[in-house]
Scaffold this motif. Structure first.
Motif, PDB file in Angstrom:
ATOM      1  N   LEU A  50       0.863  -1.184   0.000  1.00  0.00           N
ATOM      2  CA  LEU A  50       0.000   0.000   0.000  1.00  0.00           C
ATOM      3  C   LEU A  50       0.890   1.221   0.000  1.00  0.00           C
ATOM      4  O   LEU A  50       2.027   1.195   0.464  1.00  0.00           O
ATOM      5  N   GLN A  51       0.357   2.301  -0.558  1.00  0.00           N
ATOM      6  CA  GLN A  51       1.067   3.570  -0.536  1.00  0.00           C
ATOM      7  C   GLN A  51       0.293   4.508   0.375  1.00  0.00           C
ATOM      8  O   GLN A  51      -0.912   4.712   0.187  1.00  0.00           O
ATOM      9  N   ARG A  52       0.979   5.047   1.345  1.00  0.00           N
ATOM     10  CA  ARG A  52       0.339   5.938   2.306  1.00  0.00           C
ATOM     11  C   ARG A  52      -0.022   7.258   1.622  1.00  0.00           C
ATOM     12  O   ARG A  52       0.734   7.756   0.800  1.00  0.00           O
ATOM     13  N   SER A  53      -1.169   7.795   1.989  1.00  0.00           N
ATOM     14  CA  SER A  53      -1.637   9.042   1.371  1.00  0.00           C
ATOM     15  C   SER A  53      -0.973  10.245   2.031  1.00  0.00           C
ATOM     16  O   SER A  53      -0.286  10.120   3.042  1.00  0.00           O
ATOM     17  N   GLU A  54      -1.212  11.398   1.462  1.00  0.00           N
ATOM     18  CA  GLU A  54      -0.706  12.645   2.038  1.00  0.00           C
ATOM     19  C   GLU A  54      -1.390  12.959   3.369  1.00  0.00           C
ATOM     20  O   GLU A  54      -0.908  13.788   4.128  1.00  0.00           O
ATOM     21  N   ASN A  55      -2.528  12.314   3.649  1.00  0.00           N
ATOM     22  CA  ASN A  55      -3.253  12.521   4.910  1.00  0.00           C
ATOM     23  C   ASN A  55      -2.815  11.569   6.014  1.00  0.00           C
ATOM     24  O   ASN A  55      -3.279  11.686   7.139  1.00  0.00           O
ATOM     25  N   ALA A  56      -1.958  10.613   5.700  1.00  0.00           N
ATOM     26  CA  ALA A  56      -1.535   9.616   6.686  1.00  0.00           C
ATOM     27  C   ALA A  56      -0.803  10.292   7.846  1.00  0.00           C
ATOM     28  O   ALA A  56      -0.131  11.304   7.660  1.00  0.00           O
ATOM     29  N   GLU A  87      -7.511  -2.845   5.676  1.00  0.00           N
ATOM     30  CA  GLU A  87      -6.756  -2.022   4.739  1.00  0.00           C
ATOM     31  C   GLU A  87      -6.865  -2.483   3.291  1.00  0.00           C
ATOM     32  O   GLU A  87      -6.851  -1.648   2.394  1.00  0.00           O
ATOM     33  N   THR A  88      -6.959  -3.801   3.069  1.00  0.00           N
ATOM     34  CA  THR A  88      -6.888  -4.313   1.689  1.00  0.00           C
ATOM     35  C   THR A  88      -8.103  -5.120   1.247  1.00  0.00           C
ATOM     36  O   THR A  88      -8.214  -5.439   0.063  1.00  0.00           O
ATOM     37  N   GLY A  89      -8.966  -5.516   2.166  1.00  0.00           N
ATOM     38  CA  GLY A  89     -10.093  -6.379   1.824  1.00  0.00           C
ATOM     39  C   GLY A  89      -9.729  -7.843   1.718  1.00  0.00           C
ATOM     40  O   GLY A  89     -10.601  -8.683   1.516  1.00  0.00           O
ATOM     41  N   LEU A  90      -8.449  -8.187   1.847  1.00  0.00           N
ATOM     42  CA  LEU A  90      -8.029  -9.581   1.771  1.00  0.00           C
ATOM     43  C   LEU A  90      -8.297 -10.278   3.100  1.00  0.00           C
ATOM     44  O   LEU A  90      -8.160  -9.682   4.163  1.00  0.00           O
ATOM     45  N   THR A  91      -8.643 -11.558   3.017  1.00  0.00           N
ATOM     46  CA  THR A  91      -8.928 -12.345   4.207  1.00  0.00           C
ATOM     47  C   THR A  91      -7.950 -13.502   4.294  1.00  0.00           C
ATOM     48  O   THR A  91      -7.746 -14.226   3.309  1.00  0.00           O
ATOM     49  N   VAL A  92      -7.339 -13.641   5.466  1.00  0.00           N
ATOM     50  CA  VAL A  92      -6.467 -14.785   5.739  1.00  0.00           C
ATOM     51  C   VAL A  92      -6.929 -15.428   7.035  1.00  0.00           C
ATOM     52  O   VAL A  92      -7.548 -14.776   7.879  1.00  0.00           O
ATOM     53  N   PRO A 129      -6.945  -7.468  -3.730  1.00  0.00           N
ATOM     54  CA  PRO A 129      -6.595  -6.265  -2.992  1.00  0.00           C
ATOM     55  C   PRO A 129      -7.332  -5.024  -3.488  1.00  0.00           C
ATOM     56  O   PRO A 129      -7.473  -4.829  -4.700  1.00  0.00           O
ATOM     57  N   GLU A 130      -7.826  -4.251  -2.545  1.00  0.00           N
ATOM     58  CA  GLU A 130      -8.483  -2.986  -2.858  1.00  0.00           C
ATOM     59  C   GLU A 130      -8.173  -2.004  -1.738  1.00  0.00           C
ATOM     60  O   GLU A 130      -7.858  -2.403  -0.622  1.00  0.00           O
ATOM     61  N   ASN A 131      -8.254  -0.728  -2.035  1.00  0.00           N
ATOM     62  CA  ASN A 131      -7.974   0.299  -1.045  1.00  0.00           C
ATOM     63  C   ASN A 131      -9.206   0.527  -0.195  1.00  0.00           C
ATOM     64  O   ASN A 131     -10.124   1.228  -0.586  1.00  0.00           O
ATOM     65  N   ARG A 132      -9.225  -0.071   0.993  1.00  0.00           N
ATOM     66  CA  ARG A 132     -10.369   0.017   1.889  1.00  0.00           C
ATOM     67  C   ARG A 132     -10.304   1.245   2.800  1.00  0.00           C
ATOM     68  O   ARG A 132     -11.255   1.540   3.497  1.00  0.00           O
ATOM     69  N   GLU A 133      -9.164   1.927   2.821  1.00  0.00           N
ATOM     70  CA  GLU A 133      -8.992   3.115   3.661  1.00  0.00           C
ATOM     71  C   GLU A 133      -8.396   4.257   2.830  1.00  0.00           C
ATOM     72  O   GLU A 133      -7.244   4.658   3.033  1.00  0.00           O
ATOM     73  N   GLN A 139      -3.114   4.121  -2.582  1.00  0.00           N
ATOM     74  CA  GLN A 139      -3.343   2.925  -3.401  1.00  0.00           C
ATOM     75  C   GLN A 139      -2.922   1.665  -2.671  1.00  0.00           C
ATOM     76  O   GLN A 139      -2.085   1.699  -1.775  1.00  0.00           O
ATOM     77  N   VAL A 140      -3.518   0.565  -3.085  1.00  0.00           N
ATOM     78  CA  VAL A 140      -3.184  -0.778  -2.614  1.00  0.00           C
ATOM     79  C   VAL A 140      -3.117  -1.632  -3.868  1.00  0.00           C
ATOM     80  O   VAL A 140      -4.052  -1.634  -4.665  1.00  0.00           O
ATOM     81  N   ARG A 141      -1.991  -2.346  -4.049  1.00  0.00           N
ATOM     82  CA  ARG A 141      -1.885  -3.143  -5.275  1.00  0.00           C
ATOM     83  C   ARG A 141      -0.798  -4.199  -5.178  1.00  0.00           C
ATOM     84  O   ARG A 141       0.044  -4.161  -4.293  1.00  0.00           O
ATOM     85  N   TRP A 142      -0.868  -5.126  -6.128  1.00  0.00           N
ATOM     86  CA  TRP A 142       0.185  -6.123  -6.283  1.00  0.00           C
ATOM     87  C   TRP A 142       1.412  -5.435  -6.864  1.00  0.00           C
ATOM     88  O   TRP A 142       1.288  -4.609  -7.774  1.00  0.00           O
ATOM     89  N   VAL A 143       2.595  -5.803  -6.366  1.00  0.00           N
ATOM     90  CA  VAL A 143       3.856  -5.280  -6.878  1.00  0.00           C
ATOM     91  C   VAL A 143       4.793  -6.461  -7.076  1.00  0.00           C
ATOM     92  O   VAL A 143       4.872  -7.353  -6.215  1.00  0.00           O
ATOM     93  N   ASP A 144       5.505  -6.478  -8.198  1.00  0.00           N
ATOM     94  CA  ASP A 144       6.477  -7.533  -8.455  1.00  0.00           C
ATOM     95  C   ASP A 144       7.545  -7.485  -7.363  1.00  0.00           C
ATOM     96  O   ASP A 144       8.084  -6.414  -7.074  1.00  0.00           O
TER      97      ASP A 144
END
Length: 176
Positions: A50-56, A87-92, A129-133, A139-144
């Motif tokens: 995830l990339q932290r926003s300017e509001n973080a 944060e991401t919507g992923l469930t483990v 993954p999705e940006n839930r916050e 942004q929230v995303r897959w990265v190599d």
């Protein structure tokens, strides 16, 4: 059974709830407990970042792992599961988490007495993954895994790199 008198001058507090109460000196020296999760798709060698926003509150614009603080009385595995979902919507499942790294920091945001971050690896999850916050993350995303951004929070970047290269599993930050 010996008849021992109680210690004089020491008041013993009666416990009324189910959870023991921490003593005042312990509360003043508490280390913040944090969980982070490396969601690693080994088949494609990608990780969720995830990339932290300017509001973080912390590390504005920087990349990071899904990470967050434990709630009082919450097991660290539940913290990891909750923060990842929030944060991401992923469930483990807690039982599928593997300890990947431990970070012991001397100080940090909201942690004047230091922090301990347990970084877990998850290889099984449900969801995409999705940006839930969006207020906290841009942004929230897959990265190599071979192209991790340089603008990354130092402690979790080190933990991620050490996980990906089978490096040391414990790091300390800010200690003399």
């Amino acid at each position: 059974m010996p008849n021992n008198p109680p210690d004089e001058g020491n008041t013993v507090a009666q416990q009324t709830d189910d959870q023991p109460q921490a003593l005042k000196p312990a509360l003043e020296s508490m280390t913040l407990l944090v969980a982070a999760v490396i969601v690693h798709d080994k088949a494609t060698n990608r990780v969720v970042l995830l990339q932290r926003s300017e509001n973080a509150k912390f590390a504005q614009g920087m990349w990071d792992l899904p990470v967050g603080k434990s709630e009082p009385g919450e097991p660290i595995t539940e913290t990891a599961v909750r923060e990842l979902r929030e944060e991401t919507g992923l469930t483990v499942k807690p039982e599928s988490l593997k300890v990947a790294h431990i970070i012991h920091g001397a100080w940090g945001v909201e942690a004047p007495n230091g922090f301990l971050t347990v970084v877990f690896a998850a290889h099984e999850w449900t969801g995409e993954p999705e940006n839930r916050e969006p207020r906290k993350h841009s942004q929230v995303r897959w990265v190599d895994a071979d192209t991790i951004p340089d603008e990354f929070v130092d402690t979790t970047a080190s933990a991620l790199h050490r996980y990906l290269t089978d490096g040391p599993q414990v790091s300390v930050d800010g200690w003399r």
